[in-house]
Design a protein around this motif. Structure first.
Motif, PDB file in Angstrom:
ATOM      1  N   GLY A 267     -72.383  -8.371  14.012  1.00 58.23           N
ATOM      2  CA  GLY A 267     -73.655  -8.567  13.347  1.00 58.23           C
ATOM      3  C   GLY A 267     -73.909  -7.650  12.176  1.00 58.23           C
ATOM      4  O   GLY A 267     -74.469  -8.071  11.159  1.00 58.23           O
ATOM      5  N   ALA A 268     -73.508  -6.381  12.289  1.00 58.24           N
ATOM      6  CA  ALA A 268     -73.758  -5.438  11.190  1.00 58.24           C
ATOM      7  C   ALA A 268     -73.072  -5.900   9.917  1.00 58.24           C
ATOM      8  O   ALA A 268     -73.690  -5.946   8.842  1.00 58.24           O
ATOM      9  N   ARG A 269     -71.798  -6.256  10.026  1.00 56.13           N
ATOM     10  CA  ARG A 269     -71.100  -6.711   8.827  1.00 56.13           C
ATOM     11  C   ARG A 269     -71.688  -8.023   8.314  1.00 56.13           C
ATOM     12  O   ARG A 269     -71.779  -8.232   7.096  1.00 56.13           O
ATOM     13  N   ASN A 270     -72.089  -8.915   9.217  1.00 52.13           N
ATOM     14  CA  ASN A 270     -72.683 -10.183   8.789  1.00 52.13           C
ATOM     15  C   ASN A 270     -73.905  -9.943   7.910  1.00 52.13           C
ATOM     16  O   ASN A 270     -74.056 -10.557   6.848  1.00 52.13           O
ATOM     17  N   ALA A 271     -74.800  -9.059   8.333  1.00 48.48           N
ATOM     18  CA  ALA A 271     -76.015  -8.797   7.560  1.00 48.48           C
ATOM     19  C   ALA A 271     -75.685  -8.237   6.178  1.00 48.48           C
ATOM     20  O   ALA A 271     -76.232  -8.677   5.159  1.00 48.48           O
ATOM     21  N   ILE A 272     -74.779  -7.254   6.129  1.00 46.19           N
ATOM     22  CA  ILE A 272     -74.421  -6.643   4.850  1.00 46.19           C
ATOM     23  C   ILE A 272     -73.684  -7.641   3.964  1.00 46.19           C
ATOM     24  O   ILE A 272     -73.915  -7.723   2.747  1.00 46.19           O
ATOM     25  N   ASP A 273     -72.784  -8.415   4.560  1.00 45.32           N
ATOM     26  CA  ASP A 273     -72.043  -9.424   3.805  1.00 45.32           C
ATOM     27  C   ASP A 273     -72.990 -10.414   3.144  1.00 45.32           C
ATOM     28  O   ASP A 273     -72.840 -10.739   1.953  1.00 45.32           O
ATOM     29  N   ALA A 274     -73.979 -10.899   3.886  1.00 44.75           N
ATOM     30  CA  ALA A 274     -74.941 -11.841   3.317  1.00 44.75           C
ATOM     31  C   ALA A 274     -75.704 -11.209   2.161  1.00 44.75           C
ATOM     32  O   ALA A 274     -75.949 -11.855   1.127  1.00 44.75           O
TER      33      ALA A 274
ATOM     34  N   VAL B 106     -62.372 -24.852  16.090  1.00 41.96           N
ATOM     35  CA  VAL B 106     -62.777 -23.448  15.982  1.00 41.96           C
ATOM     36  C   VAL B 106     -64.258 -23.399  15.617  1.00 41.96           C
ATOM     37  O   VAL B 106     -64.655 -23.886  14.557  1.00 41.96           O
ATOM     38  N   ASN B 107     -65.059 -22.823  16.510  1.00 42.40           N
ATOM     39  CA  ASN B 107     -66.488 -22.666  16.233  1.00 42.40           C
ATOM     40  C   ASN B 107     -66.706 -21.314  15.558  1.00 42.40           C
ATOM     41  O   ASN B 107     -66.585 -20.261  16.190  1.00 42.40           O
ATOM     42  N   ILE B 108     -67.024 -21.361  14.275  1.00 47.26           N
ATOM     43  CA  ILE B 108     -67.237 -20.146  13.484  1.00 47.26           C
ATOM     44  C   ILE B 108     -68.724 -19.805  13.490  1.00 47.26           C
ATOM     45  O   ILE B 108     -69.554 -20.622  13.112  1.00 47.26           O
ATOM     46  N   LYS B 109     -69.034 -18.596  13.934  1.00 48.42           N
ATOM     47  CA  LYS B 109     -70.398 -18.084  13.847  1.00 48.42           C
ATOM     48  C   LYS B 109     -70.353 -16.797  13.034  1.00 48.42           C
ATOM     49  O   LYS B 109     -69.537 -15.906  13.307  1.00 48.42           O
ATOM     50  N   LEU B 110     -71.230 -16.694  12.068  1.00 44.13           N
ATOM     51  CA  LEU B 110     -71.157 -15.564  11.151  1.00 44.13           C
ATOM     52  C   LEU B 110     -71.482 -14.247  11.828  1.00 44.13           C
ATOM     53  O   LEU B 110     -70.959 -13.194  11.436  1.00 44.13           O
ATOM     54  N   ASP B 111     -72.322 -14.272  12.867  1.00 44.08           N
ATOM     55  CA  ASP B 111     -72.578 -13.040  13.613  1.00 44.08           C
ATOM     56  C   ASP B 111     -71.334 -12.566  14.346  1.00 44.08           C
ATOM     57  O   ASP B 111     -71.138 -11.362  14.531  1.00 44.08           O
ATOM     58  N   LYS B 112     -70.505 -13.492  14.791  1.00 42.49           N
ATOM     59  CA  LYS B 112     -69.262 -13.105  15.477  1.00 42.49           C
ATOM     60  C   LYS B 112     -68.248 -12.542  14.497  1.00 42.49           C
ATOM     61  O   LYS B 112     -67.665 -11.473  14.717  1.00 42.49           O
ATOM     62  N   CYS B 113     -67.998 -13.276  13.424  1.00 37.29           N
ATOM     63  CA  CYS B 113     -66.870 -12.941  12.549  1.00 37.29           C
ATOM     64  C   CYS B 113     -67.211 -11.897  11.501  1.00 37.29           C
ATOM     65  O   CYS B 113     -66.310 -11.298  10.911  1.00 37.29           O
ATOM     66  N   GLY B 114     -68.495 -11.690  11.239  1.00 34.82           N
ATOM     67  CA  GLY B 114     -68.870 -10.674  10.269  1.00 34.82           C
ATOM     68  C   GLY B 114     -69.289 -11.201   8.921  1.00 34.82           C
ATOM     69  O   GLY B 114     -69.308 -10.464   7.940  1.00 34.82           O
ATOM     70  N   GLY B 115     -69.634 -12.507   8.860  1.00 36.33           N
ATOM     71  CA  GLY B 115     -70.235 -13.009   7.639  1.00 36.33           C
ATOM     72  C   GLY B 115     -69.505 -14.164   6.996  1.00 36.33           C
ATOM     73  O   GLY B 115     -68.420 -14.588   7.410  1.00 36.33           O
ATOM     74  N   LEU B 116     -70.116 -14.683   5.946  1.00 38.09           N
ATOM     75  CA  LEU B 116     -69.592 -15.836   5.227  1.00 38.09           C
ATOM     76  C   LEU B 116     -68.204 -15.575   4.649  1.00 38.09           C
ATOM     77  O   LEU B 116     -67.360 -16.470   4.616  1.00 38.09           O
ATOM     78  N   THR B 117     -67.949 -14.350   4.194  1.00 44.89           N
ATOM     79  CA  THR B 117     -66.641 -14.034   3.619  1.00 44.89           C
ATOM     80  C   THR B 117     -65.527 -14.309   4.620  1.00 44.89           C
ATOM     81  O   THR B 117     -64.550 -14.997   4.317  1.00 44.89           O
TER      82      THR B 117
END
Length: 337
Positions: free
Chosen positions: A88-95, A247-258
């Protein structure tokens, strides 16, 4: 990218009604919201973390504070992947970095992400959380505009099949998928898949517990099986071959859109389907997933629909589709602004 000022706030979102899945009941959702500011432009991001990994508000905030100096130095999105782990931390910063780049360059996020045209409304599933069969049927009927519905199961085989039967009877017209949320064991699979087939179920998501995905090797299911909890980040995609079909991609899991874009490309290379999902969150959290959803086979981005109140401006749900305009997130800075 240049020096940035990072701010972090947290919020507890109230749900419109309890949300039940295998092993959990949620009445609220905690989210973390960040802003990156270079003195002229701003970028925002929201994350809920990954509850089953202990990636909660305290964990996300601690990760961000530990990396604050590196974040405020203005990394690229690729550099961020080495600064913060998936979550989640990386997801927020990535966005926030995506939106900041859109502001600086005058190009919307969808264009920066390599999409060839402006995002269109996309069909999304609407989720029926686990409850009595009668209540679940009523919820399904309440999704009057839905063309795609996902049913949450709990791992009680007989009850779960009764739940699916009730939803299918209530909505014979929709695409129907189910989510096991790790609730079943391998010995259930044959009976589960046979029972689901009788109700024209088109997707079985995460039937077995994370860590037991190897037990899917050699199992031939006529219903595609999607990996969710078992597939967190790019490193998990290659091992999914032979175990999962989607593959179910969730941005909170993987760390963002990137990272999500990288996962989608790798899934395609391996011949796997691409699904985009979400944790419960506001429209600010949903909008980056909407960009990724433009290149997905299946979209499950109904997180804001569970909230008692969403942010403004908000994504829109209409005729079974989702649309997130640039005013929600990712708009370029207006000339003269």
């Amino acid at each position: 990218m240049g020096a940035l000022r990072l701010s972090v706030v947290t919020d507890t979102l109230r749900l419109a009604r309890p949300f039940r899945i295998a092993g959990y009941v949620f009445d609220t959702a905690d989210v973390l919201v960040v802003m990156l500011d270079d003195g002229i432009h701003q970028g925002r991001g929201e994350a809920a973390g990954v509850y089953y990994l202990g990636d909660d508000l305290a964990h996300m905030r601690a990760a961000i504070e530990e990396a604050r100096t590196a974040i405020e130095a203005g990394p690229t999105r690729e550099e961020l992947r080495a600064i913060l782990p998936p979550g989640g931390a990386r997801n927020a910063i990535d966005a926030a970095l995506w939106e900041l780049e859109a502001q600086r360059t005058g190009r919307p996020v969808w264009a920066l992400a390599g999409l060839e045209s402006e995002p269109r409304p996309i069909v999304t599933t609407f989720t029926v959380s686990a409850d009595t069969p009668e209540t679940m049927a009523a919820v399904a009927r309440g999704y009057a505009e839905a063309v795609s519905i996902k049913v949450k199961l709990t791992g009680d085989l007989d009850l779960d099949l009764t739940r699916v039967a009730a939803v299918r009877a209530a909505r014979p017209d929709v695409w129907l998928g189910v989510d096991g949320n790790q609730g079943f064991v391998a010995a259930d699979l044959e009976a589960l898949v046979a029972g689901l087939g009788a109700y024209r179920v088109s997707l079985l998501e995460q039937p077995l517990a994370r860590g037991r995905e190897a037990e899917l090797e050699g199992f031939r299911s006529p219903i595609p099986i999607a990996g969710d909890e078992s597939l967190l980040s790019l490193a998990d995609v290659a091992p999914a071959k032979g175990r999962f079909d989607v593959v179910n991609i969730k941005l909170d899991k993987c760390g963002g859109l990137t990272e999500g874009l990288l996962m989608a490309a790798e899934a395609r290379r391996l011949g796997l389907g691409v699904m985009v999902g979400t944790m419960i969150g506001t429209s600010l959290a949903t909008a980056p997933g909407f960009v990724l959803g433009q290149i997905a086979d299946l979209v499950d981005l109904d997180g804001p629909t569970f909230l008692a109140a969403d942010r403004t401006p908000a994504v829109t749900y209409r005729d079974g589709t989702l649309h997130a305009g640039p005013e929600v997130w990712g708009a370029p800075r207006k000339a003269g602004a």
